[in-house]
Design an enzyme around this catalytic site. Sequence first.
Site, PDB file in Angstrom:
ATOM      1  N   LYS A  13     -13.261  11.831  -3.426  1.00  0.00           N
ATOM      2  CA  LYS A  13     -12.955  13.022  -4.217  1.00  0.00           C
ATOM      3  C   LYS A  13     -14.001  13.190  -5.323  1.00  0.00           C
ATOM      4  CE  LYS A  13      -9.383  15.188  -7.010  1.00  0.00           C
ATOM      5  NZ  LYS A  13      -8.029  15.175  -7.526  1.00  0.00           N
ATOM      6  N   GLY A  61      -5.931  12.354  -4.896  1.00  0.00           N
ATOM      7  CA  GLY A  61      -6.475  11.481  -3.849  1.00  0.00           C
ATOM      8  C   GLY A  61      -5.403  10.971  -2.893  1.00  0.00           C
ATOM      9  N   ARG A  62      -4.286  10.519  -3.445  1.00  0.00           N
ATOM     10  CA  ARG A  62      -3.247   9.923  -2.582  1.00  0.00           C
ATOM     11  C   ARG A  62      -2.415  10.966  -1.860  1.00  0.00           C
ATOM     12  NH1 ARG A  62      -2.977   8.770  -7.839  1.00  0.00           N
ATOM     13  NH2 ARG A  62      -1.254   9.577  -9.087  1.00  0.00           N
ATOM     14  N   GLU A 115     -17.220   1.366  -4.944  1.00  0.00           N
ATOM     15  CA  GLU A 115     -17.111   0.773  -3.605  1.00  0.00           C
ATOM     16  C   GLU A 115     -17.707   1.710  -2.558  1.00  0.00           C
ATOM     17  OE1 GLU A 115     -14.694   0.939  -5.809  1.00  0.00           O
ATOM     18  OE2 GLU A 115     -13.411  -0.860  -5.771  1.00  0.00           O
ATOM     19  N   LYS A 166     -12.199  -0.841 -14.031  1.00  0.00           N
ATOM     20  CA  LYS A 166     -13.497  -0.366 -13.517  1.00  0.00           C
ATOM     21  C   LYS A 166     -14.590  -0.546 -14.585  1.00  0.00           C
ATOM     22  CE  LYS A 166     -11.593   3.344 -10.638  1.00  0.00           C
ATOM     23  NZ  LYS A 166     -11.513   4.785 -10.432  1.00  0.00           N
ATOM     24  N   GLU A 226       0.845   4.068  -7.433  1.00  0.00           N
ATOM     25  CA  GLU A 226      -0.179   4.713  -8.262  1.00  0.00           C
ATOM     26  C   GLU A 226       0.393   5.983  -8.903  1.00  0.00           C
ATOM     27  OE1 GLU A 226      -4.105   6.417  -6.807  1.00  0.00           O
ATOM     28  OE2 GLU A 226      -4.842   4.527  -7.592  1.00  0.00           O
ATOM     29  N   HIS A 281      10.307 -12.978  10.711  1.00  0.00           N
ATOM     30  CA  HIS A 281       9.942 -14.391  10.856  1.00  0.00           C
ATOM     31  C   HIS A 281       9.082 -14.860   9.688  1.00  0.00           C
ATOM     32  CE1 HIS A 281      11.634 -14.504  14.902  1.00  0.00           C
ATOM     33  NE2 HIS A 281      11.240 -13.241  14.950  1.00  0.00           N
TER      34      HIS A 281
HETATM   35  O1  F6P Z   1      -9.300   4.098  -8.552  1.00  0.00           O
HETATM   36  C1  F6P Z   1      -8.223   4.828  -8.089  1.00  0.00           C
HETATM   37  C2  F6P Z   1      -8.676   6.026  -7.332  1.00  0.00           C
HETATM   38  O2  F6P Z   1      -9.154   6.971  -8.210  1.00  0.00           O
HETATM   39  C3  F6P Z   1      -7.571   6.604  -6.464  1.00  0.00           C
HETATM   40  O3  F6P Z   1      -6.700   7.409  -7.157  1.00  0.00           O
HETATM   41  C4  F6P Z   1      -8.368   7.306  -5.425  1.00  0.00           C
HETATM   42  O4  F6P Z   1      -7.610   7.617  -4.304  1.00  0.00           O
HETATM   43  C5  F6P Z   1      -9.448   6.296  -5.161  1.00  0.00           C
HETATM   44  O5  F6P Z   1      -9.713   5.723  -6.414  1.00  0.00           O
HETATM   45  C6  F6P Z   1     -10.708   6.827  -4.563  1.00  0.00           C
HETATM   46  O6  F6P Z   1     -11.257   7.834  -5.357  1.00  0.00           O
HETATM   47  P1  F6P Z   1     -12.368   8.790  -4.787  1.00  0.00           P
HETATM   48  O7  F6P Z   1     -11.792   9.554  -3.651  1.00  0.00           O
HETATM   49  O8  F6P Z   1     -12.763   9.668  -5.929  1.00  0.00           O
HETATM   50  O9  F6P Z   1     -13.510   7.937  -4.336  1.00  0.00           O
END
Ligand code: F6P
Length: 547
Positions: free
Chosen positions: A207, A268-269, A213, A513, A354, A385
């Site tokens: 987003k 995002g979620r 990452e 972060k 979240e 199990h």
């Molecule tokens: O760090 C949390 C977050 O912002 C989530 O809310 C989001 O889904 C995820 O990181 C990834 O964010 P982006 O889509 O901006 O890379």
Amino acid sequence: MTSLVQQPRFVALQEFKQREQAMSLSQRFAEDPERFSRFCFAFGSHMRVDLSRQHWSNEVLALLCELARDMKLAPAIEALFGDNRFNHTEGRAALHTALRMPAGASAVLDGVNVVPQVHAELARLRAFCERVHAGEWRGFGGQPITDVVNIGIGGSDLGPAMVVEALAPYLDRGIRAHFVSNMDAAQLASVLATVDPARTLFVVSSKTFTTDETMTNARAARAWLLAACGDETQVKKHFVAVSTNAAAVQEFGIDTEQMFEFWSWVGGRFSLWSAIGLPIALALGFERFEQLLAGAHEMDEHLRHTPFEQNVPVLLALLSIWNINVLGLTSEGIFPYSHHLKRFPAYLQQLNMESNGKGVNSLGEKVTHNTGPVVWGEVGTNGQHAFFQLLHQGSQVVPAEFIGFARSTYDYPEHHRKLLGNMLAQAQALAFGKNRTQVEAELAAEGLNTEAIARLAPSKVMDGNRPSTTMLCDELNPHNLGALIALYEHKTFVQGVLWNINSFDQWGVELGKKLAARLITDLADDGVTTRHDSATNGLLAQIKAWK
Ligand code: F6P
């Protein structure tokens, strides 16, 4: 708005607590032969939600619905389909429901109907998928694409990854989908080891297009691709982006023509219905993606137009308020009896934790009651199990949610009978247990003497009286999955309304972060680091000594 716990109807609910707790589930069923039919709710003709094995009564349910009315849930629900600023800390709306509205519908935000732009983007996605499926979109060697690698994390990973896995029996487009999210290169390296660069398309999904990452993995994937094709101009055949941030996409080196857009009003979620769902459409076919959207839209309509007393997402949320805020049960176990739903608990963890893991209300005041539960889970029968022992006899009571499907996609009828039999048995055992008399009779029948029976019996008694919900669908298909996901989205939203929290921001993840950025710098320097607390300094020193 007055806080949940100060609401007169909440106070009234607390007065029910002792009475409800004093009545066991066995008693409830014995006294009311109609209990199942009164507490099992229908969503359309494909889904039933059995809430009969919960510690509540008609009176409690009615009072919870009144409480929801007092807390202005009806206008809040209506606002979820149009102009709102639910995400007030970021000055944003939450309008993911518009992503699954049919063309011609209307969701007006700041005076603009957003549905046409949603459908314009869907049309671009469809056209792109068709080119890939027809083999017209080709890699650097002139070969069609066979593998799609989604690079994203959180909401830009969990939704598509969960859906592609959940609908694996529908993977018939000749496209394998892979998901890379983790900062641990183990994931990227193991995916890259299995794909052919000439036939691989990377979807960089973010987003913000700033998430470390995702950017780190995307840069590494780009370098890997370039190393294979040796020609900078060919790279664009292998990278598309999904984002709200066109400038950052361009800066990364992906032409905005190869970018699929979504909007700031999509959290995002809550984003798998947008272009973030591209890997779903590529792997399963665009029409399946549309069926997923249609299922979610049907749930939206149900939320919007069904009285609270029959409204499945509202009831699930109210039940959780009852369990969490009155009965003090602050954890929820999710147990899908479908191996393809193995990522569903992880998906729900982000969705709910979240969203509702918040400690201040809409005025920025500290909340004085519990908010989001700890959500966790595992597929059945595997969980049985592993940790079900605690559910049955542990000192904590964890409300369990079972999700099952009457029909299986696989032609193994014995497996499916046993799978469903196990699911039903778990809910039964949790609710009704096994008392001392039954245990003693069983042990006597096995030939044990009185002394051995007395010694063993306490460990074998199952008190039961442990709450669970069972969600039953006819089958796991795109439409039902869409509805199921939207059901949990709306449960999360309704909880947030009653707790008067912002379910659409996530400031709690930011500090980590920022601190990580400093520590990454420290790790790049071989010298001694002293600027942190002594634990961090000590661990840094040890890492440097061992690296
Ligand atoms: O760090 C949390 C977050 O912002 C989530 O809310 C989001 O889904 C995820 O990181 C990834 O964010 P982006 O889509 O901006 O890379």
